[in-house]
Design an enzyme around this catalytic site. Structure first.
Site, short mmCIF file in Angstrom:
data_model
loop_
_atom_site.label_atom_id
_atom_site.label_comp_id
_atom_site.label_asym_id
_atom_site.label_seq_id
_atom_site.Cartn_x
_atom_site.Cartn_y
_atom_site.Cartn_z
N ARG A 76 0.86 -1.18 0.00
CA ARG A 76 0.00 0.00 0.00
C ARG A 76 0.90 1.23 0.00
O ARG A 76 1.68 1.42 0.93
CB ARG A 76 -0.87 -0.05 1.25
N ASP A 91 1.30 -2.23 12.34
CA ASP A 91 1.66 -2.67 10.99
C ASP A 91 2.00 -4.17 11.04
O ASP A 91 3.01 -4.57 11.61
CB ASP A 91 2.86 -1.87 10.48
N THR A 140 -0.46 7.64 -1.33
CA THR A 140 -1.78 7.58 -1.99
C THR A 140 -2.70 6.57 -1.31
O THR A 140 -3.92 6.60 -1.53
CB THR A 140 -1.63 7.13 -3.45
N ASP A 192 5.42 -5.30 9.49
CA ASP A 192 6.57 -4.87 10.30
C ASP A 192 6.68 -5.69 11.58
O ASP A 192 7.77 -6.07 12.00
CB ASP A 192 6.47 -3.38 10.63
O1 LIG Z 1 -6.81 -2.62 3.12
P1 LIG Z 1 -5.63 -1.78 2.77
O2 LIG Z 1 -5.86 -0.31 3.08
O3 LIG Z 1 -5.15 -2.00 1.37
O4 LIG Z 1 -4.45 -2.17 3.78
C1 LIG Z 1 -4.16 -3.47 4.11
C2 LIG Z 1 -2.84 -3.88 3.54
O5 LIG Z 1 -1.78 -3.18 4.18
C3 LIG Z 1 -0.83 -4.12 4.69
O6 LIG Z 1 0.17 -4.39 3.77
P2 LIG Z 1 1.39 -3.36 3.49
O7 LIG Z 1 1.06 -2.41 2.40
O8 LIG Z 1 1.83 -2.76 4.79
O9 LIG Z 1 2.50 -4.33 2.90
P3 LIG Z 1 3.40 -5.41 3.67
O10 LIG Z 1 2.50 -6.59 3.92
O11 LIG Z 1 4.49 -5.69 2.73
O12 LIG Z 1 3.87 -4.78 4.98
C4 LIG Z 1 -1.68 -5.33 4.98
O13 LIG Z 1 -0.93 -6.50 5.13
C5 LIG Z 1 -2.61 -5.36 3.81
O14 LIG Z 1 -2.09 -6.00 2.67
O1 LIG Z 2 -3.75 -1.14 10.54
C1 LIG Z 2 -3.16 -1.50 9.50
C2 LIG Z 2 -3.56 -1.06 8.22
C3 LIG Z 2 -2.89 -1.51 7.12
N1 LIG Z 2 -1.84 -2.35 7.28
C4 LIG Z 2 -1.44 -2.77 8.51
O2 LIG Z 2 -0.48 -3.55 8.63
N2 LIG Z 2 -2.10 -2.33 9.57
MG LIG Z 3 3.03 -3.43 6.14
#
Ligand SMILES: O=P(O)(O)OC[C@H]1O[C@H](OP(=O)(O)OP(=O)(O)O)[C@H](O)[C@@H]1O
Ligand SMILES: O=c1cc[nH]c(=O)[nH]1
Ligand SMILES: [Mg+2]
Length: 209
Positions: free
Chosen positions: A104, A200, A108, A203
């Protein structure tokens, strides 16, 4: 319209509390996510079709049941979805695993796809899309569109925690997709993080910032 199932089993809820707790470190976080994924898989597979078979027990011939052999595919959304795959595989060891790489964009908040690799027969499989967090719904929505574009017909979505906003997006865009959650939280904050959420997920699973 797709159903939203909040899996309120006490073991799931107890473990989720420790997952949410900010004092839970990476090792324990990973273990708990794995355990909750396994417990959720137990609930999600409740309606898998069975068929009759005949076997011999040491006592007599018996008509019993086995799984009807429905093919399953797990589709974790990278990265954080990876943390739930092993738990589900403990219960469904023969499932094939496809990967959708999405992040994400922090500015944006729109999902950006960077990787996709799927089993060749996804149209025949019951697919479980896996991601711990359903926040705005953008990532899961894109992943499901991507799967449907490639022929997927039966899709369920499995997340630890969702915000109402994300659930609405999936219900609207994919009324055929049932959603399985450990918790439906209150809302999103100004950075589109789930409140109270767990922070997160990627993370915390992988020890990055
Ligand atoms: O419903 P949304 O608003 O799209 O957010 C949720 C997304 O955000 C996080 O991923 P992230 O972008 O942090 O990637 P990562 O798993 O690599 O940390 C999570 O694991 C989802 O995939
Ligand atoms: O709360 C949140 C939202 C998006 N992605 C995450 O990992 N946590
Ligand atoms: Mg993430």
């Amino acid at each position: 319209m797709g159903h939203v199932h909040v899996l309120d089993h006490p073991l799931i809820q107890h473990k989720l509390t420790h997952i949410r707790d900010k004092s839970t470190g990476t090792k324990e976080f990973r273990e708990l996510v794995d355990e909750v994924a396994m417990l959720m898989a137990f609930e999600i597979t409740r309606n898998l079709p069975l068929q009759e078979t005949t076997i011999n027990t040491p006592v007599m011939e018996a008509k019993t049941k086995v799984l009807a052999g429905k093919k399953i595919g797990l589709i974790p959304i990278l990265r954080a979805g990876l943390g739930m795959v092993d738990g589900v595989l403990q219960l469904i060891p023969a499932a094939k695993v496809g990967h959708v790489g999405l992040y994400r964009d922090p500015e944006t908040l729109k999902p950006v796809e960077y990787y996709i690799k799927l089993p060749s027969d996804i149209e025949e499989r019951e697919l479980i899309v896996i991601d711990p967090m359903l926040a705005t719904g953008g990532s899961a929505n894109d992943a499901i569109h991507s799967l449907k574009k490639r022929g997927a017909k039966n899709i369920r979505l499995m997340c630890l925690i969702a915000a109402p906003e994300g659930v609405e997006v999936i219900k609207e865009e994919h009324p055929d997709v049932d959603i399985y959650l450990a918790a439906l939280d209150e809302k999103l904050d100004e950075h589109a993080y789930i409140v109270p959420g767990l922070g997160d997920a990627g993370d915390r699973l992988f020890g990055t910032k």
